[in-house]
Design a protein around this motif. Structure first.
Motif, PDB file in Angstrom:
ATOM      1  N   PHE A  42       0.825  -1.203   0.000  1.00  0.00           N
ATOM      2  CA  PHE A  42       0.000   0.000   0.000  1.00  0.00           C
ATOM      3  C   PHE A  42       0.867   1.265   0.000  1.00  0.00           C
ATOM      4  N   VAL A  43       1.869   1.302   0.864  1.00  0.00           N
ATOM      5  CA  VAL A  43       2.743   2.479   0.933  1.00  0.00           C
ATOM      6  C   VAL A  43       3.477   2.660  -0.390  1.00  0.00           C
ATOM      7  N   ARG A  44       3.947   1.565  -0.961  1.00  0.00           N
ATOM      8  CA  ARG A  44       4.641   1.635  -2.248  1.00  0.00           C
ATOM      9  C   ARG A  44       3.714   2.165  -3.332  1.00  0.00           C
ATOM     10  N   SER A  45       2.486   1.681  -3.392  1.00  0.00           N
ATOM     11  CA  SER A  45       1.551   2.160  -4.419  1.00  0.00           C
ATOM     12  C   SER A  45       1.157   3.616  -4.167  1.00  0.00           C
ATOM     13  N   PHE A  46       1.114   4.026  -2.906  1.00  0.00           N
ATOM     14  CA  PHE A  46       0.829   5.416  -2.550  1.00  0.00           C
ATOM     15  C   PHE A  46       1.905   6.334  -3.138  1.00  0.00           C
ATOM     16  N   PHE A  47       3.174   5.979  -2.937  1.00  0.00           N
ATOM     17  CA  PHE A  47       4.261   6.798  -3.475  1.00  0.00           C
ATOM     18  C   PHE A  47       4.348   6.691  -4.990  1.00  0.00           C
ATOM     19  N   ASN A  48       4.044   5.540  -5.535  1.00  0.00           N
ATOM     20  CA  ASN A  48       4.043   5.380  -6.988  1.00  0.00           C
ATOM     21  C   ASN A  48       3.052   6.356  -7.617  1.00  0.00           C
ATOM     22  N   LEU A  49       1.861   6.433  -7.054  1.00  0.00           N
ATOM     23  CA  LEU A  49       0.855   7.369  -7.567  1.00  0.00           C
ATOM     24  C   LEU A  49       1.346   8.803  -7.424  1.00  0.00           C
ATOM     25  N   TYR A  50       1.921   9.135  -6.278  1.00  0.00           N
ATOM     26  CA  TYR A  50       2.425  10.498  -6.079  1.00  0.00           C
ATOM     27  C   TYR A  50       3.462  10.852  -7.133  1.00  0.00           C
ATOM     28  N   TYR A  51       4.425   9.971  -7.351  1.00  0.00           N
ATOM     29  CA  TYR A  51       5.494  10.275  -8.291  1.00  0.00           C
ATOM     30  C   TYR A  51       4.960  10.446  -9.707  1.00  0.00           C
ATOM     31  N   LYS A  52       3.994   9.652 -10.097  1.00  0.00           N
ATOM     32  CA  LYS A  52       3.415   9.794 -11.439  1.00  0.00           C
ATOM     33  C   LYS A  52       2.680  11.117 -11.592  1.00  0.00           C
ATOM     34  N   VAL A  53       1.827  11.438 -10.627  1.00  0.00           N
ATOM     35  CA  VAL A  53       1.025  12.663 -10.711  1.00  0.00           C
ATOM     36  C   VAL A  53       1.924  13.894 -10.610  1.00  0.00           C
ATOM     37  N   ALA A  54       2.895  13.867  -9.700  1.00  0.00           N
ATOM     38  CA  ALA A  54       3.799  15.006  -9.534  1.00  0.00           C
ATOM     39  C   ALA A  54       4.649  15.212 -10.792  1.00  0.00           C
ATOM     40  N   PHE A  55       5.053  14.130 -11.431  1.00  0.00           N
ATOM     41  CA  PHE A  55       5.834  14.259 -12.662  1.00  0.00           C
ATOM     42  C   PHE A  55       5.049  15.003 -13.730  1.00  0.00           C
ATOM     43  N   TRP A  56       3.816  14.587 -13.969  1.00  0.00           N
ATOM     44  CA  TRP A  56       3.024  15.217 -15.025  1.00  0.00           C
ATOM     45  C   TRP A  56       2.675  16.667 -14.695  1.00  0.00           C
ATOM     46  N   ALA A  57       2.409  16.950 -13.437  1.00  0.00           N
ATOM     47  CA  ALA A  57       2.132  18.335 -13.039  1.00  0.00           C
ATOM     48  C   ALA A  57       3.386  19.196 -13.200  1.00  0.00           C
ATOM     49  N   ALA A  58       4.542  18.679 -12.820  1.00  0.00           N
ATOM     50  CA  ALA A  58       5.787  19.434 -12.963  1.00  0.00           C
ATOM     51  C   ALA A  58       6.142  19.631 -14.432  1.00  0.00           C
ATOM     52  N   LEU A  59       5.905  18.617 -15.238  1.00  0.00           N
ATOM     53  CA  LEU A  59       6.167  18.740 -16.672  1.00  0.00           C
ATOM     54  C   LEU A  59       5.245  19.790 -17.291  1.00  0.00           C
ATOM     55  N   GLY A  60       3.973  19.767 -16.918  1.00  0.00           N
ATOM     56  CA  GLY A  60       3.039  20.788 -17.407  1.00  0.00           C
ATOM     57  C   GLY A  60       3.455  22.177 -16.967  1.00  0.00           C
ATOM     58  N   ALA A  61       3.916  22.296 -15.734  1.00  0.00           N
ATOM     59  CA  ALA A  61       4.383  23.598 -15.235  1.00  0.00           C
ATOM     60  C   ALA A  61       5.616  24.047 -16.013  1.00  0.00           C
ATOM     61  N   ALA A  62       6.533  23.138 -16.261  1.00  0.00           N
ATOM     62  CA  ALA A  62       7.749  23.497 -16.998  1.00  0.00           C
ATOM     63  C   ALA A  62       7.408  23.997 -18.401  1.00  0.00           C
ATOM     64  N   LEU A  63       6.537  23.288 -19.070  1.00  0.00           N
ATOM     65  CA  LEU A  63       6.155  23.700 -20.430  1.00  0.00           C
ATOM     66  C   LEU A  63       5.435  25.042 -20.425  1.00  0.00           C
ATOM     67  N   SER A  64       4.502  25.218 -19.516  1.00  0.00           N
ATOM     68  CA  SER A  64       3.747  26.469 -19.502  1.00  0.00           C
ATOM     69  C   SER A  64       4.611  27.651 -19.076  1.00  0.00           C
ATOM     70  N   TYR A  65       5.522  27.439 -18.124  1.00  0.00           N
ATOM     71  CA  TYR A  65       6.443  28.524 -17.765  1.00  0.00           C
ATOM     72  C   TYR A  65       7.360  28.861 -18.938  1.00  0.00           C
ATOM     73  N   GLY A  66       7.786  27.849 -19.663  1.00  0.00           N
ATOM     74  CA  GLY A  66       8.610  28.095 -20.846  1.00  0.00           C
ATOM     75  C   GLY A  66       7.869  28.904 -21.892  1.00  0.00           C
ATOM     76  N   LEU A  67       6.621  28.564 -22.144  1.00  0.00           N
ATOM     77  CA  LEU A  67       5.809  29.326 -23.108  1.00  0.00           C
ATOM     78  C   LEU A  67       5.556  30.752 -22.635  1.00  0.00           C
ATOM     79  N   TRP A  68       5.503  30.941 -21.331  1.00  0.00           N
ATOM     80  CA  TRP A  68       5.284  32.264 -20.749  1.00  0.00           C
ATOM     81  C   TRP A  68       6.565  33.104 -20.803  1.00  0.00           C
TER      82      TRP A  68
END
Length: 142
Positions: A42-68
């Motif tokens: 359970f703890v492993r799957s909890f962190f797995n989900l966090y890392y996936k979601v945080a990656f995509w949010a950070a990638l979206g932030a990086a792209l949008s800040y770059g466009l800005w």
């Protein structure tokens, strides 16, 4: 003001919420004895989900800040995405290995798993501090 400012703010808020949620959600999991294989999974799957979601949010932030045109913030968000990938590759296999050791009643496996869990939360806290600091710096640029 360019239209990329809006997705930048949305992704920044998403990163703040995601990181805070998983930090606060992961703290009570330290109460688990971690002596059951289900706890470790359970703890492993909890962190797995966090890392996936945080990656995509950070990638979206990086792209949008770059466009800005906010390249320092784009670089910072890209660094967060990179760190998230590195953490996922480092912590999840270790948690999987320790979970199997817990299942086979290996001495010290529970304590090592708890240490890895605690370290993952400390890194999460550090990421949150960096995000808050970056948000404060961004607000000063207006």
């Amino acid at each position: 003001m360019p239209s990329a400012v809006y997705p930048s703010f949305v992704f920044t808020v998403a990163l703040l919420v995601i990181t805070t949620y998983f930090l606060l959600g992961g703290l009570p999991l330290l109460v688990l004895k971690h002596d059951e294989p289900l706890d470790a999974r359970f703890v492993r799957s909890f962190f797995n989900l966090y890392y996936k979601v945080a990656f995509w949010a950070a990638l979206g932030a990086a792209l949008s800040y770059g466009l800005w045109g906010q390249f320092a913030f784009a670089f910072g968000a890209a660094a967060l995405a990179t760190v998230t990938v590195a953490l996922r590759r480092r912590f999840l296999p270790t948690m999987l290995q320790l979970g199997s050791q817990i299942e086979s009643n290996t001495d010290g496996a529970v304590q090592r798993f708890r240490r890895v869990h605690g370290l993952a939360l400390l890194v999460n806290l550090a990421q949150l501090v960096v995000l808050v600091w970056g948000t404060i710096q961004l607000s000063r640029s207006f």
